[in-house]
Write an enzyme that holds these catalytic residues in place. Structure first.
Site, PDB file in Angstrom:
ATOM      1  N   CYS A  88     111.502   1.933  -9.869  1.00 28.12           N
ATOM      2  CA  CYS A  88     111.867   2.095 -11.268  1.00 28.12           C
ATOM      3  C   CYS A  88     113.356   2.372 -11.393  1.00 28.12           C
ATOM      4  O   CYS A  88     114.025   2.739 -10.436  1.00 28.12           O
ATOM      5  CB  CYS A  88     111.094   3.250 -11.860  1.00 28.12           C
ATOM      6  N   GLY A 114     112.668  -2.847 -11.899  1.00 23.20           N
ATOM      7  CA  GLY A 114     111.316  -2.798 -12.440  1.00 23.20           C
ATOM      8  C   GLY A 114     111.161  -3.741 -13.608  1.00 23.20           C
ATOM      9  O   GLY A 114     111.993  -3.749 -14.514  1.00 23.20           O
ATOM     10  N   ASN A 189     111.843   7.916 -11.320  1.00 26.49           N
ATOM     11  CA  ASN A 189     111.890   6.922 -10.245  1.00 26.49           C
ATOM     12  C   ASN A 189     111.481   7.631  -8.967  1.00 26.49           C
ATOM     13  O   ASN A 189     112.119   8.598  -8.557  1.00 26.49           O
ATOM     14  CB  ASN A 189     113.308   6.355 -10.107  1.00 26.49           C
ATOM     15  N   GLY A 190     110.419   7.143  -8.355  1.00 26.01           N
ATOM     16  CA  GLY A 190     109.957   7.758  -7.119  1.00 26.01           C
ATOM     17  C   GLY A 190     108.447   7.791  -7.071  1.00 26.01           C
ATOM     18  O   GLY A 190     107.773   7.071  -7.806  1.00 26.01           O
ATOM     19  N   TYR A 330     117.817  -3.890   0.176  1.00 21.32           N
ATOM     20  CA  TYR A 330     117.133  -4.790  -0.752  1.00 21.32           C
ATOM     21  C   TYR A 330     117.219  -4.412  -2.214  1.00 21.32           C
ATOM     22  O   TYR A 330     117.501  -5.267  -3.060  1.00 21.32           O
ATOM     23  CB  TYR A 330     115.660  -4.876  -0.325  1.00 21.32           C
ATOM     24  N   ASP A 433     117.981 -13.640   5.462  1.00 18.31           N
ATOM     25  CA  ASP A 433     117.262 -12.945   4.392  1.00 18.31           C
ATOM     26  C   ASP A 433     117.384 -11.448   4.645  1.00 18.31           C
ATOM     27  O   ASP A 433     117.691 -11.022   5.757  1.00 18.31           O
ATOM     28  CB  ASP A 433     115.787 -13.373   4.352  1.00 18.31           C
ATOM     29  N   CYS A 524     110.095   3.354   7.012  1.00 18.07           N
ATOM     30  CA  CYS A 524     109.517   1.998   7.010  1.00 18.07           C
ATOM     31  C   CYS A 524     109.789   1.272   8.333  1.00 18.07           C
ATOM     32  O   CYS A 524     109.108   0.294   8.660  1.00 18.07           O
ATOM     33  CB  CYS A 524     110.019   1.196   5.818  1.00 18.07           C
TER      34      CYS A 524
HETATM   35  O1  LIG Z   1     107.881 -11.287   3.746  1.00 20.29           O
HETATM   36  P1  LIG Z   1     107.543 -11.333   2.306  1.00 20.29           P
HETATM   37  O2  LIG Z   1     106.280 -10.570   2.001  1.00 20.29           O
HETATM   38  O3  LIG Z   1     107.469 -12.701   1.745  1.00 20.29           O
HETATM   39  O4  LIG Z   1     108.664 -10.542   1.506  1.00 20.29           O
HETATM   40  C1  LIG Z   1     110.046 -10.605   1.800  1.00 20.29           C
HETATM   41  C2  LIG Z   1     110.796 -11.334   0.748  1.00 20.29           C
HETATM   42  O5  LIG Z   1     110.661 -10.670  -0.537  1.00 20.29           O
HETATM   43  C3  LIG Z   1     111.940 -10.345  -1.070  1.00 20.29           C
HETATM   44  O6  LIG Z   1     112.389 -11.314  -1.942  1.00 20.29           O
HETATM   45  P2  LIG Z   1     112.136 -11.314  -3.525  1.00 20.29           P
HETATM   46  O7  LIG Z   1     111.160 -12.359  -3.883  1.00 20.29           O
HETATM   47  O8  LIG Z   1     111.853  -9.959  -4.012  1.00 20.29           O
HETATM   48  O9  LIG Z   1     113.489 -11.884  -4.098  1.00 20.29           O
HETATM   49  P3  LIG Z   1     114.982 -11.346  -4.186  1.00 20.29           P
HETATM   50  O10 LIG Z   1     115.607 -11.664  -2.874  1.00 20.29           O
HETATM   51  O11 LIG Z   1     115.545 -12.141  -5.273  1.00 20.29           O
HETATM   52  O12 LIG Z   1     114.961  -9.901  -4.464  1.00 20.29           O
HETATM   53  C4  LIG Z   1     112.843 -10.317   0.146  1.00 20.29           C
HETATM   54  O13 LIG Z   1     114.167 -10.600  -0.211  1.00 20.29           O
HETATM   55  C5  LIG Z   1     112.266 -11.386   1.056  1.00 20.29           C
HETATM   56  O14 LIG Z   1     112.762 -12.660   0.745  1.00 20.29           O
HETATM   57  N1  LIG Z   2     108.736   2.707  -8.860  1.00 20.99           N
HETATM   58  C1  LIG Z   2     108.771   3.921  -9.331  1.00 20.99           C
HETATM   59  O1  LIG Z   2     109.714   4.657  -9.165  1.00 20.99           O
HETATM   60  C2  LIG Z   2     107.499   4.304 -10.055  1.00 20.99           C
HETATM   61  C3  LIG Z   2     107.518   5.614 -10.782  1.00 20.99           C
HETATM   62  C4  LIG Z   2     106.095   6.145 -10.961  1.00 20.99           C
HETATM   63  N2  LIG Z   2     105.581   6.596  -9.690  1.00 20.99           N
HETATM   64  C5  LIG Z   2     105.205   5.073 -11.557  1.00 20.99           C
HETATM   65  O2  LIG Z   2     104.369   4.522 -10.874  1.00 20.99           O
HETATM   66  O3  LIG Z   2     105.354   4.769 -12.712  1.00 20.99           O
END
Ligand SMILES: O=P(O)(O)OC[C@H]1O[C@H](OP(=O)(O)OP(=O)(O)O)[C@H](O)[C@@H]1O
Ligand SMILES: NC(=O)CC[C@H](N)C(=O)O
Length: 568
Positions: A88, A114, A189-190, A330, A433, A524
């Site tokens: 968010c 978002g 956000n969180g 990202y 990417d 992660c």
């Molecule tokens: O391995 P996957 O599950 O396919 O996810 C990874 C992909 O998703 C995101 O792109 P997104 O579609 O969000 O586009 P963006 O680069 O414009 O943010 C990221 O940049 C990768 O390209």
């Molecule tokens: N992405 C977020 O930060 C989400 C805020 C909140 N946890 C919601 O789900 O609305």
């Protein structure tokens, strides 16, 4: 409500509670805040507060010598998408006659964080909190008529991507609630990792919830807190929630910004030339509304803005910040400064490292737009190979597409990205990417590029392999759905069908961050979680979505192996 007059002098003789003062955060060394910004902190009249509140009794960060950008504050100066979803975005504005319109513009700048819903709450001239929320993009939710319904000088706003609670209107923030001393609005956000437990406790005591969002627990905790005044209710509530939160609150006369003690999510503060104070998730929002970036809201800090000016106090002490590295990889826009560092610069350097660590003979470097672009530029520059636009991105397809079935998702990649034969035919292509989550995008892209005539396709990923689900506001899939959790790099290479594959090595990423490296969360990449995620993440089994306590309904047993709990 006028812009806060911050000219009054600071009086900080507090031992308990402490305002954020000269505690040091040497790890925050961004050039952008190298010139300390001084606020005129008006001391809260703490004799009237219940000062035994433990969070207000220890402000300095334990165990580190971090230095706040203030050199001396005693001075008078002062749904089930498969990708990592965006998070968010929040914004708060105090003291501008165009507060809601500025909020609206700032939300546009934060739209990448978002796209499920957007909302604004503004305090009108009768001190009533008025709300407009809706499902969809900022441009779909608001129009001139709606904005006219939000007159006032104090506003908060939110763009949502759900981490807890379904994507539906009732969960769109900001939320507003009345309690016995007034009204409060919140934009978060969180993600709270102990949301389910808190909700159960509150429900057992009689609370009735309006939404299925984790954020709502905060309002109940504020309403039921025994502390006085309001600001201590916020602190009390924040002490009870665990996890990630960068939050703006609004009351009839105050704007309050809070960041969790680990500082997982970003939150910055700026000021417009008329003195209006602005908080936003990213600096790109400040830039758009011509607010000058002043500093971050620091981990564990609570900032109160009202007619008395800007007051800063500490929420609670913590061993070390754990800022989300994925913001740099990202989420955030490259024109933002996040955690004191330029996102553009980070991504360019990630690309350079990849070129150094994983070189390959090639004719052209291309990016997976948008988030792979800057790293690709870095790779190309370092490798001395031309960067070209080998994939064209449709401007009419969202950043992530939320398609319920894999079959339709496959079309999604094609719909969004089109290969340029003139760039690719007969070439050895490096494709950069930012990340691989499930591997869907990469495998489709490799096929598209090969179909366009490329001789070789070499994937370079500007982050380490993602093996752990995020519990702090990034709606990544469950760990078992993450391709790097199931396959080795070689297996992934085979799966996506490229000629070579390399990820950014985690040790090189940490080297790049230098002294700041311990201040980031790498859960992660490591599966080691700074705050124990007691409620496990939703995962899909077949077509069924199993949701856990974070997301609502539990229809099956979460895989206990999913979470490795570790130290900080
Ligand atoms: O391995 P996957 O599950 O396919 O996810 C990874 C992909 O998703 C995101 O792109 P997104 O579609 O969000 O586009 P963006 O680069 O414009 O943010 C990221 O940049 C990768 O390209
Ligand atoms: N992405 C977020 O930060 C989400 C805020 C909140 N946890 C919601 O789900 O609305």
């Amino acid at each position: 409500m006028a812009a806060p007059n911050l000219s009054s002098s600071l009086s900080l003789s507090l031992s308990n509670p402490k305002l954020f003062s000269s505690s040091s955060f040497s790890t925050f060394k961004p050039s952008t805040i190298s010139h300390p910004t001084f606020f005129h902190h008006k001391t809260l009249s703490f004799s009237t507060l219940k000062t035994n509140h433990k969070t207000l009794s220890s402000c300095n960060n334990n165990n580190n010598n971090n230095t706040f950008p203030f050199t001396n504050t005693t001075s008078d100066q002062n749904d089930d998408d498969e990708k990592p979803r965006e998070e968010c975005g929040v914004v708060g504005i105090y003291g501008d006659p165009e507060a809601s319109r500025l909020c609206y513009l700032a939300l546009h700048a934060l739209q990448h964080r978002g796209q499920e819903g957007a909302g604004i709450v503004t305090v009108n001239n009768n001190n009533v909190l008025q709300t407009v929320t809706g499902v969809g993009l900022v441009s779909e939710v608001f129009n001139d008529t709606k904005l006219r319904q939000l007159p006032g000088t104090l506003s908060i706003g939110h763009v949502r991507y759900s981490t807890a609670g379904q994507s539906m209107l009732k969960n769109v923030q900001p939320f507003v609630a009345g309690y016995r001393f007034g009204s409060v609005g919140v934009a978060h956000n969180g993600n709270f990792v102990n949301y389910r437990k808190l909700r159960t406790e509150l429900e057992e005591k009689g609370s009735i919830f309006n939404t299925t969002s984790d954020t709502e627990v905060l309002l109940h905790l504020i309403a039921t807190s025994k502390h006085r005044p309001f600001i201590l209710r916020i602190v009390d509530a924040c002490e009870k929630v665990q996890g990630a939160y960068s939050i703006v609150f609004v009351t009839e006369d105050k704007l309050v910004a809070v960041r969790d003690p680990f500082g997982f999510r970003p939150l910055v503060m700026g000021r417009r030339s008329n003195g209006a104070i602005v908080f936003a998730s990213e600096t790109c929002a400040l830039d758009l509304i011509e607010a000058k970036y002043e500093r971050e809201v620091f981990p564990g800090e609570v900032i109160v803005v009202d007619k008395n000016g800007v007051q800063s106090l500490c929420l609670m002490s913590h061993p070390q910040p754990k800022q989300c590295i994925f913001e740099h990889i990202y989420f955030s826009l490259p024109n933002s400064v996040v955690f004191g560092k330029s996102v553009y610069e980070s991504r360019r350097l990630f690309g350079e490292i990849l070129a150094t660590e994983s070189p390959v003979d090639c004719d052209v470097v291309i990016a997976v737009p948008d988030s792979g672009v800057v790293a690709a530029l870095g790779y190309a520059a370092k490798a001395g190979v031309p960067f070209q636009q080998g994939l064209i991105r449709s401007h009419y397809v969202g950043r992530t597409f939320i398609e319920p079935s894999q079959k339709i998702r496959d079309f999604g990649v094609k719909l969004k990205l089109s290969p340029v034969r003139a760039v690719l035919e007969g070439k050895r292509v490096v494709v950069v990417d930012d990340s691989i989550v499930r591997g869907t995008t990469s495998s489709k892209i490799v096929r598209l590029i090969k179909e366009a005539g490329a001789k070789e396709v070499h994937m370079r990923i500007a982050c380490p392999p993602i093996i752990g689900s995020c519990y702090y506001g990034v709606d990544t899939p469950s760990s078992e759905e993450l391709i790097s959790n199931r396959m080795s790099v070689d297996e992934i290479k085979e799966f996506i069908g490229c000629d070579s594959l390399a990820f950014l090595p985690i040790d090189k990423l940490k080297n790049l961050l230098g002294d700041d490296s311990p201040n980031f969360c790498y859960a992660c990449f490591s599966g080691v979680y700074p705050v124990e995620p007691t409620e496990l993440k939703a995962k899909k089994v077949g077509v069924e979505l199993l949701e856990d306590g974070i997301n609502g309904l539990v229809q099956g047993k979460p895989n206990e192996k999913e979470v490795k709990i570790g130290g900080i």
